[in-house]
Scaffold this motif. Structure first.
Motif, PDB file in Angstrom:
ATOM      1  N   ALA A 133     -18.655   9.312 -13.470  1.00 15.95           N
ATOM      2  CA  ALA A 133     -17.234   9.232 -13.141  1.00 15.95           C
ATOM      3  C   ALA A 133     -16.986   8.154 -12.094  1.00 15.95           C
ATOM      4  O   ALA A 133     -17.907   7.696 -11.404  1.00 15.95           O
ATOM      5  N   ILE A 134     -15.747   7.737 -11.988  1.00 20.82           N
ATOM      6  CA  ILE A 134     -15.353   6.808 -10.929  1.00 20.82           C
ATOM      7  C   ILE A 134     -15.563   7.501  -9.588  1.00 20.82           C
ATOM      8  O   ILE A 134     -15.142   8.639  -9.412  1.00 20.82           O
ATOM      9  N   PRO A 135     -16.236   6.857  -8.634  1.00 22.03           N
ATOM     10  CA  PRO A 135     -16.540   7.545  -7.376  1.00 22.03           C
ATOM     11  C   PRO A 135     -15.293   7.864  -6.564  1.00 22.03           C
ATOM     12  O   PRO A 135     -14.284   7.156  -6.641  1.00 22.03           O
ATOM     13  N   GLU A 136     -15.380   8.924  -5.803  1.00 19.58           N
ATOM     14  CA  GLU A 136     -14.299   9.288  -4.893  1.00 19.58           C
ATOM     15  C   GLU A 136     -14.156   8.206  -3.808  1.00 19.58           C
ATOM     16  O   GLU A 136     -15.156   7.612  -3.387  1.00 19.58           O
ATOM     17  N   PRO A 137     -12.947   7.933  -3.360  1.00 17.44           N
ATOM     18  CA  PRO A 137     -12.763   6.906  -2.315  1.00 17.44           C
ATOM     19  C   PRO A 137     -13.604   7.142  -1.069  1.00 17.44           C
ATOM     20  O   PRO A 137     -14.077   6.186  -0.445  1.00 17.44           O
ATOM     21  N   SER A 138     -13.814   8.400  -0.710  1.00 19.81           N
ATOM     22  CA  SER A 138     -14.599   8.693   0.493  1.00 19.81           C
ATOM     23  C   SER A 138     -16.065   8.320   0.332  1.00 19.81           C
ATOM     24  O   SER A 138     -16.778   8.152   1.329  1.00 19.81           O
ATOM     25  N   SER A 139     -16.529   8.172  -0.913  1.00 23.35           N
ATOM     26  CA  SER A 139     -17.939   7.872  -1.165  1.00 23.35           C
ATOM     27  C   SER A 139     -18.250   6.387  -1.048  1.00 23.35           C
ATOM     28  O   SER A 139     -19.429   6.015  -1.015  1.00 23.35           O
ATOM     29  N   VAL A 140     -17.220   5.543  -1.002  1.00 17.79           N
ATOM     30  CA  VAL A 140     -17.450   4.099  -0.997  1.00 17.79           C
ATOM     31  C   VAL A 140     -16.940   3.439   0.287  1.00 17.79           C
ATOM     32  O   VAL A 140     -16.868   2.214   0.362  1.00 17.79           O
ATOM     33  N   VAL A 141     -16.621   4.243   1.278  1.00 17.59           N
ATOM     34  CA  VAL A 141     -16.197   3.693   2.566  1.00 17.59           C
ATOM     35  C   VAL A 141     -17.433   3.197   3.322  1.00 17.59           C
ATOM     36  O   VAL A 141     -18.432   3.918   3.436  1.00 17.59           O
TER      37      VAL A 141
END
Length: 267
Positions: A133-141
């Motif tokens: 799935a597309i990663p959650e925004p918090s996972s790519v900060v």
């Protein structure tokens, strides 16, 4: 017994047995086949909620020529069943898809679809079968903790630097392929590339590199992109070969210039 034996030799017995086998197989498949994946619950692209039906329309109009009407793939393109929303977001949002022409590798170029289109396409492909799935925004900060950045640098050097260069400057591969530069690449797309393994890149799933480690790698690359080269001119960050050539050429120019100047002065 004689009655059963006689009926078994009846001309219609074989056809009846085949029909019964097909019915049993169909019933078993219906009972055991996985349900259609729920794409609407997947993380969205830049806040755009994906619509499966509209995504299917976009797919049939723009992607089916290469990937097949059912995304089953063919000679012109691979199957997309099970690649997940992350692969679609990476390929389409970076402009790699749709392809402008057949080539050893799909280059990054200006994107054709907007965020809503990408979200719809991702939702449709995700509905075909489970996938990343597309990663959650918090996972790519990007993290600011120096320890996380150092750990990310170590992970990057072990797993990625042999192709992308130690600072993500990219490099050439075989058969016309290449590892692209990671400078300026969105954090989400770096995460998705690790998840899906586009082009010649291997897949780094959560068993190989955990989500926390992926975020640390992203943090390292973000730090590299924001930090100026401590040695001055980076010369493309290619390494000692470029630096040695620069010094050699500079020294030769200086020596020849001195020789010419001394010759002109003596005459």
């Amino acid at each position: 017994m004689r009655t059963l034996a006689a009926r078994r030799r009846h001309p219609a017995a074989t056809a009846l047995l085949l029909l019964m086998a097909l019915l049993v197989t169909g019933a078993a498949y219906t009972a055991l086949a996985p349900d259609r994946a729920d794409a609407t619950a997947a993380p969205t692209v830049e806040g755009a909620t994906g619509d499966v039906d509209r995504g299917q329309e976009l797919f049939l109009a723009n992607c089916a020529t290469c990937h097949g009407l059912q995304a089953q793939g063919g000679t012109a393109g691979p199957s997309l069943i099970g690649v997940g929303a992350a692969a679609v977001d990476f390929q389409v949002a970076t402009g790699r898809m749709p392809l402008a022409q057949q080539a050893p590798q799909a280059p990054q170029k200006p994107r054709v679809f907007d965020d809503q289109d990408v979200a719809d396409l991702a939702a449709y492909v995700a509905s075909l079968a489970p996938g990343p799935a597309i990663p959650e925004p918090s996972s790519v900060v990007a993290l600011e903790d120096p320890e996380d950045i150092a750990t990310g640098g170590e992970l990057f050097r072990i797993n990625c630097a042999m192709c992308h260069n130690v600072v993500g400057a990219g490099g050439a591969l075989t058969q016309g392929k290449y590892a692209p530069s990671l400078e300026g690449v969105e954090n989400r797309h770096i995460y998705e590339a690790m998840q899906t393994g586009p082009q010649s890149m291997p897949v780094f799933n959560d068993d190989n590199i955990s989500p926390e480690e992926k975020q640390q790698i992203i943090s390292y690359l973000d730090n590299v992109n924001r930090t100026a080269s401590p040695g001055g001119w980076s010369l493309g960050s290619i390494g000692p070969v470029t630096e040695g050539l620069f010094v050699w050429v500079g020294a030769m120019v200086l020596l020849i210039g001195c020789a010419v100047w001394l010759g002109a002065k003596s005459s």
